[in-house]
Design a protein around this motif. Structure first.
Motif, mmCIF file in Angstrom:
data_model
loop_
_atom_site.group_PDB
_atom_site.id
_atom_site.type_symbol
_atom_site.label_atom_id
_atom_site.label_comp_id
_atom_site.label_asym_id
_atom_site.label_seq_id
_atom_site.Cartn_x
_atom_site.Cartn_y
_atom_site.Cartn_z
ATOM 1 N N ILE A 66 14.716 7.281 19.672
ATOM 2 C CA ILE A 66 13.472 7.660 18.997
ATOM 3 C C ILE A 66 13.766 8.056 17.560
ATOM 4 O O ILE A 66 13.037 7.675 16.625
ATOM 5 C CB ILE A 66 12.766 8.798 19.768
ATOM 6 N N GLN A 67 14.824 8.834 17.349
ATOM 7 C CA GLN A 67 15.202 9.198 15.978
ATOM 8 C C GLN A 67 15.501 7.961 15.143
ATOM 9 O O GLN A 67 15.145 7.889 13.957
ATOM 10 C CB GLN A 67 16.428 10.104 15.998
ATOM 11 N N GLU A 68 16.141 6.981 15.764
ATOM 12 C CA GLU A 68 16.547 5.782 15.028
ATOM 13 C C GLU A 68 15.358 4.931 14.617
ATOM 14 O O GLU A 68 15.319 4.417 13.488
ATOM 15 C CB GLU A 68 17.493 4.954 15.911
ATOM 16 N N ILE A 69 14.368 4.772 15.493
ATOM 17 C CA ILE A 69 13.292 3.816 15.198
ATOM 18 C C ILE A 69 11.970 4.487 14.844
ATOM 19 O O ILE A 69 11.068 3.818 14.351
ATOM 20 C CB ILE A 69 13.079 2.853 16.375
ATOM 21 N N ALA A 70 11.830 5.792 15.122
ATOM 22 C CA ALA A 70 10.570 6.475 14.808
ATOM 23 C C ALA A 70 10.784 7.703 13.926
ATOM 24 O O ALA A 70 9.834 8.426 13.640
ATOM 25 C CB ALA A 70 9.866 6.883 16.101
ATOM 26 N N GLY A 71 12.019 7.919 13.529
ATOM 27 C CA GLY A 71 12.297 9.099 12.707
ATOM 28 C C GLY A 71 12.211 10.363 13.535
ATOM 29 O O GLY A 71 12.323 10.351 14.761
ATOM 30 N N GLY A 72 12.012 11.469 12.890
ATOM 31 C CA GLY A 72 11.863 12.734 13.596
ATOM 32 C C GLY A 72 13.172 13.473 13.750
ATOM 33 O O GLY A 72 14.263 12.973 13.426
ATOM 34 N N THR A 73 13.049 14.695 14.243
ATOM 35 C CA THR A 73 14.188 15.597 14.383
ATOM 36 C C THR A 73 14.180 16.210 15.774
ATOM 37 O O THR A 73 13.128 16.619 16.281
ATOM 38 C CB THR A 73 14.124 16.722 13.337
ATOM 39 N N ILE A 74 15.339 16.276 16.405
ATOM 40 C CA ILE A 74 15.467 17.012 17.670
ATOM 41 C C ILE A 74 15.358 18.487 17.322
ATOM 42 O O ILE A 74 16.216 19.043 16.634
ATOM 43 C CB ILE A 74 16.802 16.689 18.351
ATOM 44 N N SER A 75 14.282 19.127 17.811
ATOM 45 C CA SER A 75 13.917 20.442 17.275
ATOM 46 C C SER A 75 13.989 21.571 18.294
ATOM 47 O O SER A 75 13.468 22.651 18.037
ATOM 48 C CB SER A 75 12.494 20.371 16.703
ATOM 49 N N SER A 76 14.603 21.342 19.453
ATOM 50 C CA SER A 76 14.673 22.413 20.446
ATOM 51 C C SER A 76 15.982 22.318 21.217
ATOM 52 O O SER A 76 16.737 21.339 21.095
ATOM 53 C CB SER A 76 13.497 22.315 21.430
ATOM 54 N N THR A 77 16.219 23.345 22.008
ATOM 55 C CA THR A 77 17.324 23.273 22.959
ATOM 56 C C THR A 77 16.976 22.246 24.026
ATOM 57 O O THR A 77 15.815 21.892 24.221
ATOM 58 C CB THR A 77 17.551 24.632 23.630
ATOM 59 N N LEU A 78 17.984 21.772 24.727
ATOM 60 C CA LEU A 78 17.754 20.831 25.818
ATOM 61 C C LEU A 78 17.503 21.632 27.089
ATOM 62 O O LEU A 78 18.384 22.342 27.572
ATOM 63 C CB LEU A 78 18.965 19.906 25.986
ATOM 64 N N LYS A 79 16.279 21.545 27.609
ATOM 65 C CA LYS A 79 15.936 22.265 28.845
ATOM 66 C C LYS A 79 16.471 21.482 30.044
ATOM 67 O O LYS A 79 16.312 20.257 30.103
ATOM 68 C CB LYS A 79 14.414 22.403 28.991
ATOM 69 N N ASP A 80 17.085 22.155 30.995
ATOM 70 C CA ASP A 80 17.591 21.488 32.184
ATOM 71 C C ASP A 80 17.512 22.439 33.363
ATOM 72 O O ASP A 80 18.437 23.200 33.635
ATOM 73 C CB ASP A 80 19.032 21.010 31.957
ATOM 74 N N GLU A 81 16.382 22.369 34.076
ATOM 75 C CA GLU A 81 16.173 23.209 35.255
ATOM 76 C C GLU A 81 16.756 22.488 36.471
ATOM 77 O O GLU A 81 16.187 21.529 36.981
ATOM 78 C CB GLU A 81 14.676 23.468 35.454
ATOM 79 N N TYR A 82 17.914 22.960 36.932
ATOM 80 C CA TYR A 82 18.649 22.309 38.026
ATOM 81 C C TYR A 82 19.293 23.405 38.879
ATOM 82 O O TYR A 82 20.513 23.570 38.894
ATOM 83 C CB TYR A 82 19.699 21.382 37.429
ATOM 84 N N PRO A 83 18.459 24.167 39.622
ATOM 85 C CA PRO A 83 18.969 25.354 40.326
ATOM 86 C C PRO A 83 19.974 25.043 41.422
ATOM 87 O O PRO A 83 20.929 25.793 41.612
ATOM 88 C CB PRO A 83 17.701 25.987 40.906
ATOM 89 N N VAL A 84 19.777 23.945 42.159
ATOM 90 C CA VAL A 84 20.700 23.588 43.240
ATOM 91 C C VAL A 84 21.235 22.189 42.968
ATOM 92 O O VAL A 84 20.497 21.207 43.070
ATOM 93 C CB VAL A 84 19.998 23.628 44.616
ATOM 94 N N VAL A 85 22.500 22.115 42.601
ATOM 95 C CA VAL A 85 23.100 20.828 42.262
ATOM 96 C C VAL A 85 23.194 19.953 43.519
ATOM 97 O O VAL A 85 23.661 20.398 44.567
ATOM 98 C CB VAL A 85 24.498 21.022 41.650
#
Length: 798
Positions: A388-407
């Motif tokens: 998306i950054q490559e073809i639509a521009g923009g900036t990754i503007s947050s932490t990466l959320k990953d809710e994975y309580p039980v692997v």
């Protein structure tokens, strides 16, 4: 499922041709049903070459035309007439030589021929963009850079490559192969090579919190990942991305949505992009819907949600049916500038039930309801964010959320080398077995002389036991590499029982030769067609009320086919079908195999010089008798058919077993199925047939040298005496010389006493060793008369 040959090369090095790879995929269990060439530009610019205009002079007979000589790298210059205003000496151009087929942007393809234009010879065409499908411009011929070599193929100059599309018949158990990565895994395993890993090292998450994520139901959503991207520009995707999607039959929409579709088909991980500015409270809540909650999906339809539906909601309303379909108001539009990108792993059963409940089938639900990879969500998210950054521009503007309580852990168990060999039936070296297992991405945690302890990745939802690993080894080792141990014997009498498939095919050929056509009906039907609702096998989540029950009889399957044809003015019908019926049987289920056939309309098509009669019971009986004779079944008893499906009919019995019931279908069934006219129907119990028939032994017997003799008798008998009884008495009276008994006339009328009927019978007598004398024949006939009178009360009429 469609797979691109060029796309596969992004995941694994392939030296095989597309045709060779097609065979490899089929042999490993991914059956290729079709292989098509796909060209990004129609015609692929084939036959077009780079030329240089050497001379350009005014056409002597036309003001708007020029006569040119063009160098295309051949031994001689080509003379070409051109009408383009920008044609001039020294220009590098695209030349369609004689024999080339051009594919214009508008209109039908046309072939270049040598011709005369206003008296001047023209040996080709100097091409404009729209004339060869390269673009939309019609202003003049294409002007190529001056440094392009003369004679260069135009497809090479523009780097136009053909692609190949595989249409794979993906079986339900192979959810892991529902992507280019999944198919590449099998290719890598076949060649014992490594997959090519995508580089996501450029991904950098921000420190800002961004959109808050709360997973309220971790059972329905075991893992949920997301990230914010701000400042994007929604627009058209670049050509390479549109071409990738077009090859596999996916319509490009916009650059954001196209990226999510690209990752879906690349990695098998569905993604969803929300317009972050439309997320109320800047909070994503993964929860169950409230019963009766209303939601408008992306197709503009308002749907009533169930309390069992998982939704992705904000603080005010649902935004998406999880794993199934997006909402009309929260998706990416042309005005979107900020995106919240979701990558999740949803419970397969939950998604399947929701998908069926709402009748929604999407690319995402197809994968979620079969089982996706819970451990790829973050990698897919990173790949998509970078694209998306490559073809639509923009900036990754947050932490990466990953809710994975039980692997979710891999499947762990032991694989015995001996069991692999025992189940496959062929000795395979231990090292070969291990190399296949490792090549499939299965981790070997420990090894002994007798076997392996393995960890199977969670995305292989179909490989949970040792026997599943054995199947995987066989699949990659190759079914074609397994030697057949059994010997093929030539004798026709080596086994008592025949091969069921052989018998089935023989009868199918027999019925087709007699004018029948085979049909294949759905085993699902409606409860109203069941014989006994108490023992009917009903579906818990039927697709519709007309497909809520497993069929208990084959009658309505055939009637449905007849009704379908009658409504399309096709009335003269002869159908047959092999199929199963189903019923509850105590704590379990009972399946019964059947051969059925039906007749309706006229026995033969009408001709101008003859009138054909409607089919009747005796046409049906003749067909039934043909099958019985083909199976060489003898000693049949006949009873009246007692089935409620028949207005009248017969049962052919063998002891206490009913081989076939046949007759005219009852009017109540015809009315229920909306069928016009009479239908005659036969139902063979295939399981009973296969138990009593023996393998056909072909016996050759010399044609008798001695003549057969016919004698007729007219008998007055009680109405309740059937031909079957008369035939039985006759055959019992003379077993050796009596070859045939037939009835050729039946009469009831004024001259016959009440309760009586007249049967005219013919008897064929023959001795295989000598000519019968009149004395022998008369003696046999007298014995027949005596036994008919004694056992059946018959009277011989004069």
């Amino acid at each position: 499922m469609n797979i691109s040959y060029n796309w596969l090369k992004q995941h694994v090095n392939i030296d095989s041709t597309p045709e060779e790879l097609s065979l490899i995929l089929t042999n490993t269990g991914l059956e290729v049903e079709a292989l098509d060439v796909v060209q990004s530009i129609p015609g692929g610019l084939d036959g077009l070459v780079v030329g240089e205009v050497k001379t350009c002079e005014q056409h002597p007979n036309a003001d708007k035309l020029r006569v040119t000589t063009v160098d295309v790298g051949g031994p001689e210059l080509l003379h070409i007439v051109c009408g383009a205003p920008n044609c001039r000496t020294g220009l590098k151009v695209i030349v369609a030589t004689v024999g080339t087929t051009c594919h214009p942007l508008i209109g039908e393809p046309f072939k270049i021929t040598k011709s005369k234009i206003r008296g001047e010879v023209s040996e080709g065409m100097l091409c404009g963009e729209d004339e060869i499908g390269l673009g939309t411009s019609h202003a003049g011929i294409v002007e190529l850079p001056a440094d392009v070599a003369v004679g260069t193929l135009v497809k090479d100059h523009f780097n136009i490559q053909d692609d190949y599309r595989y249409e794979i018949g993906l079986t339900p158990n192979r959810a892991d192969a529902a992507s280019h990565l999944g198919v590449a895994r099998d290719i890598a395993a076949h060649f014992r090579t490594q997959l090519l890993k995508a580089d996501v090292s450029a991904f950098k998450a921000a420190e800002a919190e961004g959109t808050t994520v709360v997973v309220a139901d971790a059972q329905a959503s075991p893992r949920y990942s997301g990230i914010n991207i701000t400042g994007v520009r929604v627009g058209e995707s670049p050509d390479w991305l549109k071409e990738k999607l077009n090859v596999i039959g996916v319509r490009p929409i916009n650059n954001i949505v196209d990226v999510t579709n690209y990752i879906l088909h690349d990695l098998g991980q569905p993604l969803h992009a929300f317009d972050a500015d439309k997320i109320a409270g800047n909070k994503v809540l993964v929860r169950l819907a409230t019963e009766g909650e209303k939601f408008v999906t992306l197709d503009g339809v308002e749907r009533t949600l169930s309390a069992e539906d998982l939704v992705i909601a904000d603080t005010e309303k649902p935004m998406c049916i999880a794993g199934v379909f997006g909402g009309a108001y929260s998706g990416v539009s042309a005005e979107t500038t900020n995106v919240f990108l979701e990558s999740a792993y949803f419970n397969a059963v939950s998604v399947r039930k929701t998908s069926k409940r709402h009748g929604l089938k999407t690319d995402a639900s197809f994968r979620f309801e079969r089982g996706t990879d819970p451990n790829i969500t973050v990698e897919a998210l990173k790949r998509a964010a970078l694209l998306i950054q490559e073809i639509a521009g923009g900036t990754i503007s947050s932490t990466l959320k990953d809710e994975y309580p039980v692997v979710i852990k891999p499947f762990s168990f032991h694989v015995s080398y001996a069991n692999v060999v025992r189940l496959i039936g062929q000795a395979i070296p231990n090292e070969e077995i291990k190399s296949i297992i490792v090549a499939l991405g299965i981790e070997v945690t420990s090894e002994t002389e007798t076997g392996l302890d393995v960890l199977v990745p969670a995305y292989r939802v179909d490989v949970t036991r040792e026997v599943d690993v054995v199947e995987e080894v066989l699949r990659i080792y190759g079914y074609n590499n397994i030697e057949l141990k059994s010997q093929i014997k030539a004798s026709l009498n080596t086994v008592e029982k025949p091969d069921k498939e052989v018998v089935l095919n023989q009868l199918a050929d027999l019925l087709i030769a007699n004018g029948f056509r085979e049909i294949l009906s759905n085993s699902l039907t409606k409860l109203d067609y069941a014989d006994d609702s108490e023992t009917a096998v009903k579906l818990y989540n039927p697709l519709s009320s007309d497909l809520d029950t497993m069929r208990q009889n084959m009658v309505f399957s055939v009637l449905s086919a007849i009704e379908y044809n009658q409504k399309r003015r096709n009335f003269d019908l002869k159908f047959f079908e092999f199929g199963k019926t189903y019923a509850l049987d105590g704590e379990g289920y009972k399946e019964t195999q059947h051969l059925v056939f039906a007749m309706a309309g006229k026995n033969e098509a009408e001709q101008w010089n003859s009138k054909k009669d409607a089919v009747n019971f005796y046409n049906l009986k003749a067909a039934v008798d043909t099958v019985i004779k083909r199976l060489k079944i003898e000693g049949i008893q006949i009873q009246d058919a007692a089935s409620s499906h028949f207005a009248y009919g017969l049962n052919y019995m063998k002891g206490q077993k009913c081989l076939v019931s046949f007759g005219a279908i009852a009017n109540a069934d015809l009315k229920k199925a909306d069928v016009e006219g009479q239908v005659f129907f036969a139902d063979f119990d295939w399981d009973v047939l296969m138990k009593i028939i023996r393998k056909n032994s072909i016996q050759y017997k010399e044609v008798s040298k001695f003549p057969a003799v016919r004698r007729d008798l007219s008998l007055l008998i009680d109405e309740n005496v059937s031909f079957d009884k008369l035939q039985f008495v006759a055959q019992k009276t003379e077993r050796k010389l009596l070859k045939e008994v037939n009835v050729f006339d039946v009469y009831k009328g004024d001259k016959i006493p009440e309760g009586k009927k007249s049967y005219a019978l013919s008897f064929i007598l023959q001795d295989e060793e000598k000519t019968l004398t009149d004395k022998q024949i008369d003696a046999i006939v007298q014995k027949l008369i005596v036994n008919f009178e004694k056992e059946l009360g018959a009277e011989v009429r004069g």
